[in-house]
Design a protein around this motif. Structure first.
Motif, PDB file in Angstrom:
ATOM      1  N   ALA A  29      -4.167  -8.426   9.486  1.00 28.25           N
ATOM      2  CA  ALA A  29      -3.704  -7.129   8.912  1.00 28.25           C
ATOM      3  C   ALA A  29      -2.037  -7.222   9.545  1.00 28.25           C
ATOM      4  CB  ALA A  29      -4.389  -6.042   9.661  1.00 28.25           C
ATOM      5  N   GLU A  30      -2.380  -7.573  10.356  1.00 24.50           N
ATOM      6  CA  GLU A  30      -0.719  -7.680  11.121  1.00 24.50           C
ATOM      7  C   GLU A  30       0.228  -8.720  10.499  1.00 24.50           C
ATOM      8  OE1 GLU A  30      -0.060  -7.405  15.058  1.00 24.50           O
ATOM      9  OE2 GLU A  30      -1.755  -6.160  15.605  1.00 24.50           O
TER      10      GLU A  30
ATOM     11  N   ALA B 233      -9.704   4.974   5.132  1.00 22.82           N
ATOM     12  CA  ALA B 233      -8.751   4.260   4.301  1.00 22.82           C
ATOM     13  C   ALA B 233      -8.526   4.313   2.898  1.00 22.82           C
ATOM     14  CB  ALA B 233      -8.988   3.033   4.391  1.00 22.82           C
TER      15      ALA B 233
ATOM     16  N   PHE C 103      -2.812   1.810   0.554  1.00 19.71           N
ATOM     17  CA  PHE C 103      -2.991   0.221   0.625  1.00 19.71           C
ATOM     18  C   PHE C 103      -2.429  -0.353  -0.209  1.00 19.71           C
ATOM     19  CE2 PHE C 103      -4.632   2.691   3.955  1.00 19.71           C
ATOM     20  CZ  PHE C 103      -4.285   2.632   4.764  1.00 19.71           C
TER      21      PHE C 103
ATOM     22  N   VAL D 143      -3.929  -2.006   6.402  1.00 25.08           N
ATOM     23  CA  VAL D 143      -5.063  -1.611   7.669  1.00 25.08           C
ATOM     24  C   VAL D 143      -5.929  -2.226   8.254  1.00 25.08           C
ATOM     25  CG1 VAL D 143      -6.371   0.058   5.869  1.00 25.08           C
ATOM     26  CG2 VAL D 143      -5.845   0.176   8.462  1.00 25.08           C
TER      27      VAL D 143
ATOM     28  N   LEU E  94      -6.797  -3.935   2.144  1.00 27.11           N
ATOM     29  CA  LEU E  94      -7.927  -3.484   2.742  1.00 27.11           C
ATOM     30  C   LEU E  94      -7.863  -4.812   3.532  1.00 27.11           C
ATOM     31  CD1 LEU E  94      -9.467  -0.578   1.708  1.00 27.11           C
ATOM     32  CD2 LEU E  94      -7.432  -0.537   3.174  1.00 27.11           C
TER      33      LEU E  94
ATOM     34  N   VAL F 242       1.137  -6.572   7.557  1.00 28.66           N
ATOM     35  CA  VAL F 242       2.007  -6.205   7.730  1.00 28.66           C
ATOM     36  C   VAL F 242       3.642  -6.558   7.583  1.00 28.66           C
ATOM     37  CG1 VAL F 242       2.749  -3.940   9.240  1.00 28.66           C
ATOM     38  CG2 VAL F 242       0.492  -4.629   7.908  1.00 28.66           C
TER      39      VAL F 242
ATOM     40  N   ARG G  45      -7.356  -7.864  13.017  1.00 29.84           N
ATOM     41  CA  ARG G  45      -5.883  -7.458  13.346  1.00 29.84           C
ATOM     42  C   ARG G  45      -5.233  -8.481  13.055  1.00 29.84           C
ATOM     43  NH1 ARG G  45      -6.167  -7.304  19.213  1.00 29.84           N
ATOM     44  NH2 ARG G  45      -4.084  -6.182  18.193  1.00 29.84           N
TER      45      ARG G  45
ATOM     46  N   ASP H 234      -6.950   7.434   1.661  1.00 31.55           N
ATOM     47  CA  ASP H 234      -5.971   7.912   2.355  1.00 31.55           C
ATOM     48  C   ASP H 234      -4.816   8.156   1.184  1.00 31.55           C
ATOM     49  OD1 ASP H 234      -3.134   7.541   3.769  1.00 31.55           O
ATOM     50  OD2 ASP H 234      -3.892   6.776   4.878  1.00 31.55           O
TER      51      ASP H 234
ATOM     52  N   THR I 152     -12.737   1.673  12.086  1.00 30.64           N
ATOM     53  CA  THR I 152     -12.227   2.859  10.505  1.00 30.64           C
ATOM     54  C   THR I 152     -12.629   2.569   9.625  1.00 30.64           C
ATOM     55  OG1 THR I 152     -10.458   2.516  12.030  1.00 30.64           O
ATOM     56  CG2 THR I 152     -10.603   3.899   9.566  1.00 30.64           C
TER      57      THR I 152
ATOM     58  N   ARG J 292       1.788  -3.017   2.335  1.00 29.32           N
ATOM     59  CA  ARG J 292       0.771  -2.181   3.318  1.00 29.32           C
ATOM     60  C   ARG J 292      -0.509  -2.134   3.395  1.00 29.32           C
ATOM     61  NH1 ARG J 292       1.609   2.728   4.894  1.00 29.32           N
ATOM     62  NH2 ARG J 292      -0.221   3.905   3.648  1.00 29.32           N
TER      63      ARG J 292
END
Length: 511
Positions: free
Chosen positions: A155-156, A178, A185, A166, A188, A159, A152, A181, A173, A164
């Motif tokens: 990924a943050e 992904a 992205f 996730v 990943l 971002v 987490r 999608d 998930t 992009r």
């Protein structure tokens, strides 16, 4: 046994979404979220899909015929005839199937390619590409503890840096969701369990998964019942570094992770990047006078460092526990490998909060702090919690998953104010305390009803805790002997704490 319809050479050549998957016969083992995502992807590609499972979620079972897949539900203690008659060209197993499972043994002995959903996702990663035609970069994260938090965090940070990105994989998930999608992205961030890595380590061929960066955060006994031995567990985890292209991030405080990097077959030019809570060397991230710094991703790393944040800033957001700071440094290294600026990392940390049941302070009442770390499901994680709260009243116990708690009791348990032991089988933990920490007051919760366990825990803890103490739920064990999940265990603990506090306050208010 029927003969598979597609040649091994053609199966090996299926390394693009735009390859010809029609006619491929695939058996998907298991119908969890992972199994369904694999079946759905393969059906979209035009493959013939048979899902084999012991039990089926009604919603997934309803959807399978809609997407054109077949379903077999029944006992799997032996290979069912429907599977051998189907004669799959490929078997894709959900990560709950251990190497010793009869269906896995059958597939390997039959010479049928055995994939996990992560390998399938890598093979079709080009469904959606970035401008210029490149698929998303992959960052792989594993370790005995801290995987989800680090995934987490990474990924943050990405971002915050304008990418992009996730978090996917073992975090909840499926990677295949992904990959498919339509918006695509840049990166990943893939959390991988040792189970998923065991399947990835079976890869062959010229296009095996090759991540941009990877990390193994730490290594300690866990999931030994699945792998069969610590050596097999270690070897599965080590696969995270295979074919890394840019950055192999390792924990300087955990020698095994460095050895993994040294042994890994990586792409030429990949760098080893260390992290720990000490002063960093010129290719590391670490701490200097309470400041988290990067000495790896800058030109003047021999003489300079870049500030990322401070421990004081992290403390304001409940992120200053040593093992959390370690996870932050690992995530920062991964983010920096993709060019995220230190200021963006700082901004991401200002917004980041830990998930529930990870060293979560429930309440502070009359000088006692109550902390829920129900996610500490093995001794290594519980040891980190006890290091963050020395002298705590320790709530410990549950399903031990084949690991030994004696070292944890000797190294950390002896310093606790008291231990409250839960679980249907408490004998091993009690024996460890009697042998290694005999002076620590020990209380057993022998209640068998789930609804009663935590109320008794809180009652015992409240009696023994003193002003300035912490009561710490860090079970060092899985929850399934008495609770639906670690989250259920943590929520019941929190509810019992709040109920006890409300009763105490009510008694105080009585005339």
């Amino acid at each position: 046994m029927a003969v598979p319809s597609m040649s091994a050479e053609r199966v090996a050549s299926l390394t693009s979404w735009y390859a010809d998957w029609r006619g491929l016969k695939v058996a998907v083992l298991g119908l969890s979220v992972t199994g369904f995502s694999a079946a759905d992807t393969l059906a979209e590609l035009g493959a013939q899909v048979l899902v084999v499972t012991e039990k089926a979620d009604p919603e997934y079972a309803r959807l399978l015929p809609v997407i054109g897949a077949e379903l077999h539900v029944g006992p799997l203690d032996a290979v069912p005839a429907v599977l051998t008659d189907f004669a799959p060209d490929v078997v894709i197993a959900s990560p709950g199937f251990p190497p010793s499972h009869p269906l896995i043994v059958w597939a390997r002995e039959s010479g049928i390619p055995l994939w996990g959903d992560v390998e399938l996702a890598w093979r079709v990663r080009d469904k959606v590409v970035r401008p210029g035609g490149r698929p998303a970069d992959w960052i792989l994260i594993t370790g005995t503890n801290g995987k989800t938090t680090t995934t987490r965090l990474t990924a943050e940070m990405l971002v915050a840096g304008g990418l992009r990105a996730v978090p996917v994989g073992n975090i909840g998930t499926p990677v295949l969701d992904a990959v498919r999608d339509p918006n695509g992205f840049d990166a990943l961030v893939v959390e991988l369990s040792s189970h998923q890595l065991w399947y990835l380590n079976l890869q062959t061929g010229p296009d095996a998964l090759s991540p941009h960066a990877a990390v193994c955060l730490n290594l300690a006994d866990d999931h030994l019942e699945w792998h069969g031995s610590f050596a097999a567990y270690r070897d599965a985890k080590a696969g995270v570094y295979a074919r890394t292209r840019v950055a192999c991030v390792y924990n300087k405080a955990d020698l095994v992770t460095r050895e993994m990097v040294e042994e890994a077959e990586v792409i030429e030019g990949a760098r080893a990047i260390g992290f720990d809570l000490g002063v960093p060397g010129p290719s590391d991230l670490g701490l200097v006078d309470g400041i988290l710094v990067d000495r790896a991703f800058l030109e003047e790393r021999a003489t300079s460092a870049l500030e990322l944040t401070t421990v004081a800033d992290l403390a304001e957001h409940g992120l200053a526990a040593p093992h959390v700071v370690s996870n932050i440094l690992a995530a920062a290294a991964l983010a920096r490998s993709l060019g995220v600026a230190p200021s963006d990392i700082h901004d991401a940390l200002d917004r980041f909060r830990l998930d529930p049941h990870r060293i979560q302070v429930i309440a502070a009442h009359r000088g006692v702090t109550w902390v829920d770390d129900s996610k500490a499901t093995n001794p290594h994680a519980a040891g980190s919690s006890l290091a963050a709260y020395p002298g705590a009243v320790w709530v410990v116990g549950g399903l031990l998953k084949g690991v030994d708690v004696a070292d944890l009791v000797r190294s950390r348990g002896a310093a606790t104010r008291a231990a409250i032991v839960i679980g249907t089988d408490r004998g091993e933990i009690v024996a460890a305390f009697e042998r290694h920490a005999p002076t620590v007051p020990l209380f057993e919760v022998d209640h068998t009803e789930t609804e009663d366990v935590m109320a008794r825990v809180v009652e015992l803890a409240a009696d023994v805790a003193r002003d300035g103490d912490t009561v710490l739920l860090a079970p060092a064990a899985a929850s399934f002997d008495q609770f639906a999940s670690y989250a259920d265990r943590g929520e019941r603990f929190a509810e019992a704490v709040r109920a006890w506090i409300a009763d105490q306050d009510e008694e105080t208010d009585r005339p």
